[in-house]
Design a protein around this motif. Structure first.
Motif, PDB file in Angstrom:
ATOM      1  N   GLY A  67       0.780  -1.238   0.000  1.00  0.00           N
ATOM      2  CA  GLY A  67       0.000   0.000   0.000  1.00  0.00           C
ATOM      3  C   GLY A  67       0.803   1.275   0.000  1.00  0.00           C
ATOM      4  O   GLY A  67       0.245   2.350  -0.243  1.00  0.00           O
ATOM      5  N   ASP A  68       2.106   1.202   0.272  1.00  0.00           N
ATOM      6  CA  ASP A  68       2.913   2.421   0.242  1.00  0.00           C
ATOM      7  C   ASP A  68       4.256   2.255  -0.477  1.00  0.00           C
ATOM      8  O   ASP A  68       5.131   3.107  -0.359  1.00  0.00           O
ATOM      9  CB  ASP A  68       3.124   2.993   1.644  1.00  0.00           C
ATOM     10  N   THR A  69       4.417   1.189  -1.249  1.00  0.00           N
ATOM     11  CA  THR A  69       5.653   0.976  -2.002  1.00  0.00           C
ATOM     12  C   THR A  69       5.320   0.452  -3.397  1.00  0.00           C
ATOM     13  O   THR A  69       4.496  -0.449  -3.543  1.00  0.00           O
ATOM     14  CB  THR A  69       6.574  -0.036  -1.284  1.00  0.00           C
ATOM     15  N   ASP A  81       4.066  10.298   2.131  1.00  0.00           N
ATOM     16  CA  ASP A  81       3.153  10.952   3.062  1.00  0.00           C
ATOM     17  C   ASP A  81       2.225  10.004   3.816  1.00  0.00           C
ATOM     18  O   ASP A  81       1.351  10.473   4.543  1.00  0.00           O
ATOM     19  CB  ASP A  81       2.352  12.048   2.348  1.00  0.00           C
ATOM     20  N   ILE A  82       2.432   8.691   3.660  1.00  0.00           N
ATOM     21  CA  ILE A  82       1.544   7.747   4.360  1.00  0.00           C
ATOM     22  C   ILE A  82       2.314   6.577   4.973  1.00  0.00           C
ATOM     23  O   ILE A  82       3.469   6.332   4.636  1.00  0.00           O
ATOM     24  CB  ILE A  82       0.458   7.174   3.422  1.00  0.00           C
ATOM     25  N   ASP A  83       1.620   5.866   5.829  1.00  0.00           N
ATOM     26  CA  ASP A  83       2.071   4.577   6.357  1.00  0.00           C
ATOM     27  C   ASP A  83       0.934   3.601   6.113  1.00  0.00           C
ATOM     28  O   ASP A  83      -0.184   3.811   6.595  1.00  0.00           O
ATOM     29  CB  ASP A  83       2.363   4.690   7.859  1.00  0.00           C
ATOM     30  N   ALA A  84       1.194   2.576   5.326  1.00  0.00           N
ATOM     31  CA  ALA A  84       0.183   1.561   5.032  1.00  0.00           C
ATOM     32  C   ALA A  84       0.530   0.278   5.790  1.00  0.00           C
ATOM     33  O   ALA A  84       1.687   0.060   6.153  1.00  0.00           O
ATOM     34  CB  ALA A  84       0.115   1.297   3.532  1.00  0.00           C
ATOM     35  N   PRO A  85      -0.437  -0.591   6.025  1.00  0.00           N
ATOM     36  CA  PRO A  85      -0.185  -1.854   6.723  1.00  0.00           C
ATOM     37  C   PRO A  85       0.857  -2.708   5.990  1.00  0.00           C
ATOM     38  O   PRO A  85       0.919  -2.713   4.763  1.00  0.00           O
ATOM     39  CB  PRO A  85      -1.549  -2.546   6.723  1.00  0.00           C
ATOM     40  N   GLU A  86       1.642  -3.422   6.756  1.00  0.00           N
ATOM     41  CA  GLU A  86       2.698  -4.274   6.200  1.00  0.00           C
ATOM     42  C   GLU A  86       2.115  -5.572   5.648  1.00  0.00           C
ATOM     43  O   GLU A  86       1.157  -6.120   6.186  1.00  0.00           O
ATOM     44  CB  GLU A  86       3.740  -4.601   7.264  1.00  0.00           C
ATOM     45  N   LEU A  87       2.746  -6.066   4.595  1.00  0.00           N
ATOM     46  CA  LEU A  87       2.363  -7.356   4.026  1.00  0.00           C
ATOM     47  C   LEU A  87       3.482  -8.380   4.112  1.00  0.00           C
ATOM     48  O   LEU A  87       3.234  -9.565   3.922  1.00  0.00           O
ATOM     49  CB  LEU A  87       1.946  -7.181   2.556  1.00  0.00           C
ATOM     50  N   SER A  88       4.695  -7.930   4.386  1.00  0.00           N
ATOM     51  CA  SER A  88       5.798  -8.897   4.408  1.00  0.00           C
ATOM     52  C   SER A  88       6.669  -8.721   5.650  1.00  0.00           C
ATOM     53  O   SER A  88       7.662  -8.004   5.593  1.00  0.00           O
ATOM     54  CB  SER A  88       6.636  -8.776   3.137  1.00  0.00           C
ATOM     55  N   PRO A  89       6.338  -9.338   6.707  1.00  0.00           N
ATOM     56  CA  PRO A  89       5.090 -10.068   6.958  1.00  0.00           C
ATOM     57  C   PRO A  89       4.104  -9.210   7.742  1.00  0.00           C
ATOM     58  O   PRO A  89       4.508  -8.331   8.500  1.00  0.00           O
ATOM     59  CB  PRO A  89       5.542 -11.245   7.815  1.00  0.00           C
ATOM     60  N   GLY A  99      -3.774  -4.533   4.628  1.00  0.00           N
ATOM     61  CA  GLY A  99      -2.638  -4.367   3.731  1.00  0.00           C
ATOM     62  C   GLY A  99      -2.956  -4.780   2.303  1.00  0.00           C
ATOM     63  O   GLY A  99      -2.553  -4.114   1.346  1.00  0.00           O
ATOM     64  N   GLU A 100      -3.675  -5.882   2.142  1.00  0.00           N
ATOM     65  CA  GLU A 100      -4.086  -6.322   0.803  1.00  0.00           C
ATOM     66  C   GLU A 100      -5.025  -5.303   0.162  1.00  0.00           C
ATOM     67  O   GLU A 100      -4.906  -4.991  -1.024  1.00  0.00           O
ATOM     68  CB  GLU A 100      -4.743  -7.700   0.849  1.00  0.00           C
ATOM     69  N   ALA A 101      -5.950  -4.773   0.957  1.00  0.00           N
ATOM     70  CA  ALA A 101      -6.882  -3.775   0.433  1.00  0.00           C
ATOM     71  C   ALA A 101      -6.132  -2.509   0.007  1.00  0.00           C
ATOM     72  O   ALA A 101      -6.425  -1.929  -1.046  1.00  0.00           O
ATOM     73  CB  ALA A 101      -7.950  -3.445   1.473  1.00  0.00           C
ATOM     74  N   ARG A 105      -5.880  -0.981  -3.789  1.00  0.00           N
ATOM     75  CA  ARG A 105      -6.336   0.392  -4.043  1.00  0.00           C
ATOM     76  C   ARG A 105      -5.216   1.234  -4.650  1.00  0.00           C
ATOM     77  O   ARG A 105      -5.464   2.023  -5.573  1.00  0.00           O
ATOM     78  CB  ARG A 105      -6.843   1.020  -2.747  1.00  0.00           C
ATOM     79  N   LEU A 106      -3.973   1.084  -4.165  1.00  0.00           N
ATOM     80  CA  LEU A 106      -2.862   1.831  -4.748  1.00  0.00           C
ATOM     81  C   LEU A 106      -2.693   1.467  -6.218  1.00  0.00           C
ATOM     82  O   LEU A 106      -2.478   2.346  -7.059  1.00  0.00           O
ATOM     83  CB  LEU A 106      -1.564   1.593  -3.976  1.00  0.00           C
TER      84      LEU A 106
END
Length: 162
Positions: A67-69, A81-89, A99-101, A105-106
């Motif tokens: 979500g942010d990379t 400008d954001i912090d999104a939930p981590e996916l790994s892991p 994080g998947e959502a 969306r990104l």
């Protein structure tokens, strides 16, 4: 004298404004450094575009990691400008789902049309990712993710999503 009183006064006023905004950022966490920077140097025209997919093995050119990379033209970019939930892991099921959502969306936001990227106070983070804020029509795409509950404004440190 090479400096006029007016130029010194103007510089002092800008310094006070910048200091006040930084205090708001530092102590309240509701304004990011990227947003302060955008007030000083607004984004340029939306002239960038690509066809983005999800990142997989191999060479990465235009793809979304989370979500942010994302990768753009072979360069790894961290949305500044954001912090999104981590996916790994992810640290919990809630973070994984959110994080998947955010990642999906990104991807949609990047593929929705031309955008612009701006550099903030720092060009790169400690991992070598380019720090950029993404704009479309003068609006931060990070703000879109925040307004949809898929990210938080970046306040300088990560917090748990669990």
């Amino acid at each position: 004298m090479w400096l006029s009183l007016r130029s010194v006064r103007d510089a002092a006023i800008w310094a006070l404004i910048a200091a006040a905004l930084m205090v708001l950022y530092e102590f309240n966490g509701f304004i990011s450094v990227s947003r302060v920077w955008a007030l000083i140097l607004p984004p340029g025209p939306d002239t960038l575009a690509a066809s983005f997919s999800y990142c997989a093995g191999g060479a990465r050119r235009n793809c979304v990691v989370d979500g942010d990379t994302f990768w753009f033209r072979g360069e790894k970019i961290r949305v500044a400008d954001i912090d999104a939930p981590e996916l790994s892991p992810p640290r919990c099921p809630h973070e994984a789902q959110l994080g998947e959502a955010a990642k999906h969306r990104l991807l949609r936001l990047l593929n929705d049309g031309p955008f612009s990227l701006t550099v903030g106070f720092r060009d790169e983070d400690q991992y070598g990712r380019k720090l950029r804020t993404i704009y479309r029509n003068g609006k931060s795409l990070g703000d879109v993710l925040v307004s949809e509950g898929l990210a938080r404004p970046w306040t300088g440190s990560r917090r748990s999503w669990c």
